[in-house]
Enzyme design. Sequence first.
Site, PDB file in Angstrom:
ATOM      1  N   LYS A 202       6.444  -1.837   1.864  1.00 29.96           N
ATOM      2  CA  LYS A 202       5.249  -1.252   2.494  1.00 29.96           C
ATOM      3  C   LYS A 202       4.093  -2.246   2.380  1.00 29.96           C
ATOM      4  CE  LYS A 202       3.338   3.361   3.218  1.00 29.96           C
ATOM      5  NZ  LYS A 202       3.248   3.158   4.642  1.00 29.96           N
TER       6      LYS A 202
ATOM      7  N   TYR B 206       0.830  -1.205   0.000  1.00 23.88           N
ATOM      8  CA  TYR B 206       0.000   0.000   0.000  1.00 23.88           C
ATOM      9  C   TYR B 206       0.863   1.254   0.000  1.00 23.88           C
ATOM     10  CZ  TYR B 206       0.829   0.993   4.996  1.00 23.88           C
ATOM     11  OH  TYR B 206       1.400   1.321   6.203  1.00 23.88           O
TER      12      TYR B 206
ATOM     13  N   LEU C   2      11.117   1.416   7.126  1.00 22.17           N
ATOM     14  CA  LEU C   2      10.555   1.848   5.847  1.00 22.17           C
ATOM     15  C   LEU C   2      11.267   3.140   5.444  1.00 22.17           C
ATOM     16  CD1 LEU C   2       8.189   1.285   3.775  1.00 22.17           C
ATOM     17  CD2 LEU C   2       7.160   3.291   4.826  1.00 22.17           C
TER      18      LEU C   2
ATOM     19  N   ARG D 139      -7.825 -21.450  -1.365  1.00 25.42           N
ATOM     20  CA  ARG D 139      -6.774 -20.836  -0.546  1.00 25.42           C
ATOM     21  C   ARG D 139      -5.521 -21.715  -0.589  1.00 25.42           C
ATOM     22  NH1 ARG D 139      -4.888 -21.410   4.739  1.00 25.42           N
ATOM     23  NH2 ARG D 139      -4.193 -19.479   5.742  1.00 25.42           N
TER      24      ARG D 139
ATOM     25  N   GLU E 290      12.028   2.633  14.179  1.00 32.20           N
ATOM     26  CA  GLU E 290      11.138   3.716  13.723  1.00 32.20           C
ATOM     27  C   GLU E 290       9.850   3.656  14.530  1.00 32.20           C
ATOM     28  OE1 GLU E 290       9.901   3.047   9.624  1.00 32.20           O
ATOM     29  OE2 GLU E 290       9.928   0.897   9.933  1.00 32.20           O
TER      30      GLU E 290
ATOM     31  N   ARG F 158       8.322   4.011  -4.817  1.00 30.34           N
ATOM     32  CA  ARG F 158       8.324   3.099  -3.662  1.00 30.34           C
ATOM     33  C   ARG F 158       7.287   2.000  -3.853  1.00 30.34           C
ATOM     34  NH1 ARG F 158       7.629   5.563   2.246  1.00 30.34           N
ATOM     35  NH2 ARG F 158       5.475   5.800   1.542  1.00 30.34           N
TER      36      ARG F 158
ATOM     37  N   HIS G  84      -1.121 -21.291  -0.054  1.00 27.50           N
ATOM     38  CA  HIS G  84      -0.137 -20.325   0.416  1.00 27.50           C
ATOM     39  C   HIS G  84       0.738 -19.798  -0.717  1.00 27.50           C
ATOM     40  CE1 HIS G  84      -1.433 -21.920   4.226  1.00 27.50           C
ATOM     41  NE2 HIS G  84      -0.811 -20.925   4.828  1.00 27.50           N
TER      42      HIS G  84
HETATM   43  N1  PDD Z   1       2.954   5.275   7.124  1.00 28.15           N
HETATM   44  N2  PDD Z   1       7.586   4.053   8.727  1.00 28.15           N
HETATM   45  C1  PDD Z   1       6.482   3.288   8.646  1.00 28.15           C
HETATM   46  C2  PDD Z   1       6.507   1.937   9.278  1.00 28.15           C
HETATM   47  C3  PDD Z   1       5.344   3.764   7.971  1.00 28.15           C
HETATM   48  O1  PDD Z   1       4.244   2.989   7.866  1.00 28.15           O
HETATM   49  C4  PDD Z   1       5.369   5.064   7.407  1.00 28.15           C
HETATM   50  C5  PDD Z   1       4.203   5.618   6.641  1.00 28.15           C
HETATM   51  C6  PDD Z   1       6.547   5.835   7.537  1.00 28.15           C
HETATM   52  C7  PDD Z   1       6.657   7.207   6.964  1.00 28.15           C
HETATM   53  O2  PDD Z   1       6.636   7.163   5.540  1.00 28.15           O
HETATM   54  P1  PDD Z   1       6.179   8.417   4.676  1.00 28.15           P
HETATM   55  O3  PDD Z   1       6.996   9.578   5.115  1.00 28.15           O
HETATM   56  O4  PDD Z   1       6.492   8.016   3.295  1.00 28.15           O
HETATM   57  O5  PDD Z   1       4.710   8.616   4.924  1.00 28.15           O
HETATM   58  C8  PDD Z   1       7.640   5.277   8.190  1.00 28.15           C
HETATM   59  C9  PDD Z   1       1.784   5.697   6.392  1.00 28.15           C
HETATM   60  C10 PDD Z   1       1.543   7.160   6.482  1.00 28.15           C
HETATM   61  C11 PDD Z   1       0.603   4.859   6.807  1.00 28.15           C
HETATM   62  O6  PDD Z   1       0.812   3.814   7.425  1.00 28.15           O
HETATM   63  O7  PDD Z   1      -0.526   5.224   6.473  1.00 28.15           O
END
Ligand code: PDD
Length: 280
Positions: A146, A31, A202, A99, A178, A50, A101
Site C-alpha cells: 500500500k 499508508y 492490493l 536527495r 481491481e 497490512r 535515490h
Molecule cells: N484504498 N485496492 C486498492 C488499490 C486500494 O487502494 C484499496 C483501498 C483497496 C481496498 O482496500 P480496503 O478494503 O482495505 O480499504 C483495494 C483506500 C481506501 C484508499 O486509497 O484510501
Amino acid sequence: MIVYLNNSYLSSDDAFISPLDRGFLFADGVYESIRTYNKKLFRYNDHLERLKRSLREIEIDFEGCDSIEYIIYELIKKNKVKNEALVYLQITRGSTSTRTHCFPESKINPTVFISVKDYKPIKNEFYKGIKTILEEDLRWLRCDIKSTSLLPVVLANQKAAEAGAEEAVLVRNGLITEGTHTNFFAVKDETVFTAPASNFVLDGITKKVVLELCKQLKIKVREEHIRKDEMKNYNEFFITSTTKEITPVIQIDDWKIKGRTEGAITKKLQVAFNELTINN
Ligand code: PDD
C-alpha cells in the site's frame, strides 16, 4: 483539525514536513485508510498487519506500530468527531540532508502522519450503485504494497471523474485487476469472482470480509481473474473498500448493467456486511 505528526498533536495549519522528506521527493512511504463503526475501529488488526507488511516490504524500520491505535483514539477525542471517523495514516522513510535515490546510510526516523476526519458515508451509492470506466492498469508490479506512489491511479480516477463515473476499473493484459482504490468483484452462476491475491492487486480488508461472508452464507467463490472480453457473461458487479463498503456497479463504460440483474448476491452480501458493522 488536530493531526498527529512525529510524536506531536498539532493543528494541521502548523504541521509541516521537510521538503527533503523522502515521502515528498520519492513517494517513499506507505499508508492505510481505516474507519470506525459505532466509534470503534473496524478490523484494526487486519489494517495493522497490512501496514506492518507494507513497511517490511519496502524496508522501513518503524518501531512505533504498537502506539498507533492509542494515537488514533486520541485524535478522535481531540477532534470531537461526532459521527464516525475516517483515519488516514502515512509513514515515510523520513528526511535526509540531501536527495539521494538509495536508502540513507545512517539511520533516520520515519515520518509519521495520522489524521482523522468526521465521516458520513454516501449511503446513496450503496443502493443506487456507481458508474465505472475501464482503464489500462499502468501501475508498477508491486500493487500488493500500500504505497503512497499513486500517480497512475490518480490519473485513471481523474479520467473516471471526467467521464461522470465514480471509479476506474483497471485492466492488465486483458484481465481485470481491481479499481483505482477498490477491489472488484463479478458474479455469474451464483458464484462470486475476484482477482486472486498477487502482486497485481492490493489485498483489501473489505475483500477479506466479503470472502468470509461468502463462506458463512455458502456463496461459492472463485479467486480468478475476470477477463475484459468476457465481462458480458457476468450479471452482477460490485466494488469493495473501507469507504465504499460493498457498492454495486451499474455501468461499465457504455454498458448499463442495471435492469439486466436483480443484484441478488450483491444485496445479500450488503445485508450481511451491514449486520457485521452494526455489531462492530
Ligand atoms: N484504498 N485496492 C486498492 C488499490 C486500494 O487502494 C484499496 C483501498 C483497496 C481496498 O482496500 P480496503 O478494503 O482495505 O480499504 C483495494 C483506500 C481506501 C484508499 O486509497 O484510501
